[in-house]
Design an enzyme around this catalytic site. Structure first.
Site, PDB file in Angstrom:
ATOM      1  N   SER A  73      51.507  22.283 -40.108  1.00  0.00           N
ATOM      2  CA  SER A  73      51.015  23.567 -40.606  1.00  0.00           C
ATOM      3  C   SER A  73      52.058  24.212 -41.500  1.00  0.00           C
ATOM      4  O   SER A  73      53.231  23.845 -41.462  1.00  0.00           O
ATOM      5  CB  SER A  73      50.744  24.476 -39.404  1.00  0.00           C
ATOM      6  OG  SER A  73      50.394  25.771 -39.817  1.00  0.00           O
ATOM      7  N   SER A  74      51.601  25.168 -42.298  1.00  0.00           N
ATOM      8  CA  SER A  74      52.540  26.008 -43.059  1.00  0.00           C
ATOM      9  C   SER A  74      52.655  27.394 -42.449  1.00  0.00           C
ATOM     10  O   SER A  74      53.371  28.254 -42.972  1.00  0.00           O
ATOM     11  CB  SER A  74      52.071  26.180 -44.509  1.00  0.00           C
ATOM     12  OG  SER A  74      51.967  24.952 -45.159  1.00  0.00           O
ATOM     13  N   THR A 117      42.798  31.641 -43.593  1.00  0.00           N
ATOM     14  CA  THR A 117      43.877  31.921 -42.650  1.00  0.00           C
ATOM     15  C   THR A 117      44.085  33.432 -42.643  1.00  0.00           C
ATOM     16  O   THR A 117      43.772  34.130 -43.605  1.00  0.00           O
ATOM     17  CB  THR A 117      45.183  31.183 -43.019  1.00  0.00           C
ATOM     18  OG1 THR A 117      44.893  29.791 -43.093  1.00  0.00           O
ATOM     19  CG2 THR A 117      46.297  31.401 -42.014  1.00  0.00           C
ATOM     20  N   THR A 147      44.065  30.453 -37.939  1.00  0.00           N
ATOM     21  CA  THR A 147      43.362  29.801 -39.042  1.00  0.00           C
ATOM     22  C   THR A 147      42.248  28.879 -38.590  1.00  0.00           C
ATOM     23  O   THR A 147      42.287  28.342 -37.475  1.00  0.00           O
ATOM     24  CB  THR A 147      44.368  28.997 -39.908  1.00  0.00           C
ATOM     25  OG1 THR A 147      43.704  28.523 -41.080  1.00  0.00           O
ATOM     26  CG2 THR A 147      44.951  27.820 -39.162  1.00  0.00           C
ATOM     27  N   ASP A 177      44.785  18.864 -42.789  1.00  0.00           N
ATOM     28  CA  ASP A 177      46.226  19.144 -42.819  1.00  0.00           C
ATOM     29  C   ASP A 177      47.063  17.936 -42.409  1.00  0.00           C
ATOM     30  O   ASP A 177      48.285  17.951 -42.548  1.00  0.00           O
ATOM     31  CB  ASP A 177      46.572  20.337 -41.915  1.00  0.00           C
ATOM     32  CG  ASP A 177      46.426  21.673 -42.640  1.00  0.00           C
ATOM     33  OD1 ASP A 177      46.165  21.665 -43.856  1.00  0.00           O
ATOM     34  OD2 ASP A 177      46.563  22.720 -41.990  1.00  0.00           O
ATOM     35  N   GLY A 220      47.489  31.829 -46.874  1.00  0.00           N
ATOM     36  CA  GLY A 220      47.765  31.337 -48.228  1.00  0.00           C
ATOM     37  C   GLY A 220      48.130  29.876 -48.306  1.00  0.00           C
ATOM     38  O   GLY A 220      48.756  29.452 -49.273  1.00  0.00           O
ATOM     39  N   GLU A 254      40.764  21.491 -39.867  1.00  0.00           N
ATOM     40  CA  GLU A 254      42.204  21.314 -39.856  1.00  0.00           C
ATOM     41  C   GLU A 254      42.625  19.848 -39.989  1.00  0.00           C
ATOM     42  O   GLU A 254      43.797  19.576 -40.273  1.00  0.00           O
ATOM     43  CB  GLU A 254      42.738  21.873 -38.536  1.00  0.00           C
ATOM     44  CG  GLU A 254      43.988  22.651 -38.639  1.00  0.00           C
ATOM     45  CD  GLU A 254      43.841  23.965 -39.373  1.00  0.00           C
ATOM     46  OE1 GLU A 254      44.441  24.067 -40.453  1.00  0.00           O
ATOM     47  OE2 GLU A 254      43.153  24.868 -38.875  1.00  0.00           O
TER      48      GLU A 254
HETATM   49  N1  GLY Z   1      45.630  25.203 -42.269  1.00  0.00           N
HETATM   50  C1  GLY Z   1      46.693  25.810 -42.984  1.00  0.00           C
HETATM   51  C2  GLY Z   1      48.008  25.657 -42.277  1.00  0.00           C
HETATM   52  O1  GLY Z   1      48.044  25.543 -41.067  1.00  0.00           O
HETATM   53  O2  GLY Z   1      49.017  25.628 -42.916  1.00  0.00           O
END
Ligand code: GLY
Length: 582
Positions: A464-465, A393, A411, A435, A484, A432
């Protein structure tokens, strides 16, 4: 709502008795996520002279240079964001790319408009959770992390088109030009990219187009190798010439679908043609006189930031010794991540109690459950295991001469995404799908658990984060974000706290970091963060401290509106980044 003190006490007590869900649902009105966002901003909108210069901080000097190139052609921050993102797609493919997605918070100066761009990937129509479960009922990590089954339908190309068409000043082609030139003429891969390729070598060798793109005689390219990818240059050219149709239809779409299906994936042309990047209302809330503008669902980042800062607003952090400051911050992290695991998902598919999670009264209840000198074991908070924060990311931050701002986190998920390159396109696909909560109550690559709210479904965005954010105070503004994985949220939290404490961009990106995510019940600590006395005190309070690397790649720009000066800084942990003011 004006809750009495007793009622708030009751709420606190209810929390510790495990009744928080019931209370929360009772408090939850029928607010949509958009209504729940933006309710409580008391910081007046910015009205100040524009900075006259621009600042860009990104993870790669070529990408920062591409942004300035486009500004020099008459572009604004949003055209520069397109140029930086597209160039990162070429020079930093281990972190992001047009086979992935991004989330962005934009601030347009002329009308003080704040908008969130959701260019997150979606599950293909044929998604089947059974594909991600092994015969033993455990997650099949190979399917969720490697190869085409791991890939969601990319969102980045549509997001770039949207940003250019609705907010930019230049034709998309012009903003993509630096990335196209670098893909065609070549660049020297930096040490991070060569390390990523070395780490993923065996997986890249599974697919001829991946090996052809990333390996030279079965090995990562040498430091002095000139890396060219004419197929990727052509894919970007088609996107520039035809917009969405240049990627999601026609030659590129046909090649993507053919490559994915030949390797065991299930994408269709209709999945690509149906993809849309979306504008959403960003989450906004106040903390100590600053307005935080950040990511709403399908990111958990903004909700978690709001919950943590709402909890922390009840403590005078400045007056606390280091150990107690860390104690309260960790307890806020623990509680926000507990809720992340439980409630959040794609707002177009699930109803989330956002008005509860964002409410100061909810935060009051949570705060009252925090003991002054003792860690709360996560096992005593009602509910829901958890790993490597990763160096994948990417985030970049931009302020242009007119005061427009772009905070963009992009990302392909884990390092080099799915490692799968679709033959003939130069496009490396994301992974992804990991996730999603693919197997209930089994942690994903970041150790995050999920509930039904984040179960996969056709066309659904995975949680997502990513936490791209803009922080606006009376005199100072910051554009911030970080990669991260699950630590994105806590790194951004720590960056916001340091900014509000008065630190400048270079200090904020260099600060040592710590992280707690509810489970596992440990505080991950960057070596050197705490002195011996603080570590001892935290251990006495009941915290398990665990050293962890790597951290970072935060990229921050700040604007001191009193002196009208800009500052840009890239995380010193990674030398390939560049923050520059010009
Ligand atoms: N793939 C990491 C996020 O979207 O949090």
């Amino acid at each position: 709502m004006n809750l009495s003190r007793n009622w708030r006490r009751l709420l606190g007590a209810a929390l510790s008795l495990g009744l928080v869900f019931v209370v929360g649902m009772a408090m939850a009105a029928e607010a949509t996520p958009e209504q729940a966002a933006g309710q409580r901003s008391h910081v007046p909108p910015m009205r100040q002279r524009p900075p006259g210069k621009a600042a860009i901080a990104s993870a790669n000097f070529l990408a920062t240079g591409a942004g300035f190139e486009v500004l020099a052609k008459g572009g604004n921050a949003f055209d520069a964001a397109v140029a930086v993102a597209a160039t990162l797609s070429v020079v930093e493919p281990e972190s992001s790319g047009i086979g992935g997605g991004f989330m962005a918070v934009l601030h347009r100066a002329r009308d003080n408009r704040d908008v969130f761009i959701d260019a997150r990937e979606v599950a293909p129509a044929a998604v089947d959770a059974k594909d991600y479960v092994g015969p033993d009922g455990r997650p099949n990590r190979d399917h969720s992390l490697n190869g085409p089954l791991a890939a969601g339908i990319p969102g980045e190309p549509a997001g770039l088109v949207l940003m250019a068409e609705r907010y930019g000043q230049l034709p998309l082609q012009e903003s993509l030009a630096p990335a196209i030139r670098i893909a065609r003429d070549g660049f020297h891969p930096d040490p991070r990219l060569r390390e990523a390729i070395a780490q993923k070598r065996a997986i890249l060798q599974r697919w001829p187009a991946s090996a052809a793109k990333y390996l030279r005689g079965g090995k990562p390219p040498a430091a002095d190798a000139l890396w060219r990818d004419p197929a990727q240059a052509r894919t970007l050219e088609l996107l520039g010439a035809h917009g969405d149709a240049g990627f999601y239809q026609g030659e590129t779409a046909r090649r993507l679908v053919a490559a994915v299906r030949a390797a065991g994936g299930n994408w269709t042309l209709a999945d690509l043609a149906g993809y849309r990047a979306l504008e959403r209302t960003p989450l906004q809330f106040d903390y100590r006189g600053y307005r935080i503008i950040t990511a709403p669902p399908p990111s958990s980042g903004g909700v978690a930031l709001a919950e943590m800062l709402n909890i922390l607003s009840g403590f005078d952090l400045d007056k606390l010794d280091r150990a107690h400051r860390v104690h309260y911050i960790v307890e806020a992290m623990r509680r926000a991540f507990r809720d992340h695991n439980d409630y959040l998902g794609d707002p177009d598919f699930v109803k989330m109690p956002l008005d509860m999670l964002l409410s100061p009264y909810y935060a009051d209840g949570l705060r009252q459950g925090i003991l002054p000198d003792r860690a709360t074991p996560s096992s005593m908070l009602p509910v829901a295991e958890a790993s490597d924060p990763g160096m994948h990311t990417t985030h970049f931050s931009i302020i242009d001469a007119d005061g427009n701002m772009a905070s963009v986190t992009s990302t392909v998920n884990t390092l080099l995404g799915s490692s799968f390159v679709a033959a003939g396109t130069g496009v490396l696909l994301n992974n992804e799908m990991d996730d999603f909560a693919l197997v209930p109550n089994q942690p994903n690559a970041y150790g995050l658990l999920g509930s039904k709210a984040n179960a996969p479904a056709p066309g659904k965005r995975m949680l997502s984060s990513m936490s791209p954010s803009i922080v606006i105070g009376a005199n100072r503004t910051m554009v911030i974000g970080s990669p991260g994985g699950s630590t994105i949220i806590t790194q951004v939290l720590e960056g916001i706290l340091h900014f509000i404490d008065g630190q400048d961009a270079s200090e904020i990106v260099a600060d040592k970091r710590f992280h707690h995510q509810y489970l596992p019940d440990v505080v991950y600590v960057e070596p050197g963060t705490f002195d011996a006395a603080t570590s001892e005190e935290l251990t006495r309070m009941g915290y398990a401290l665990k050293p962890r690397e790597p951290w970072g790649f935060m990229n921050v720009v700040t604007w001191n509106r009193l002196t009208n000066t800009l500052d840009a800084a890239s995380d010193p942990r990674r030398p390939s980044g560049l923050g520059k003011v010009e």
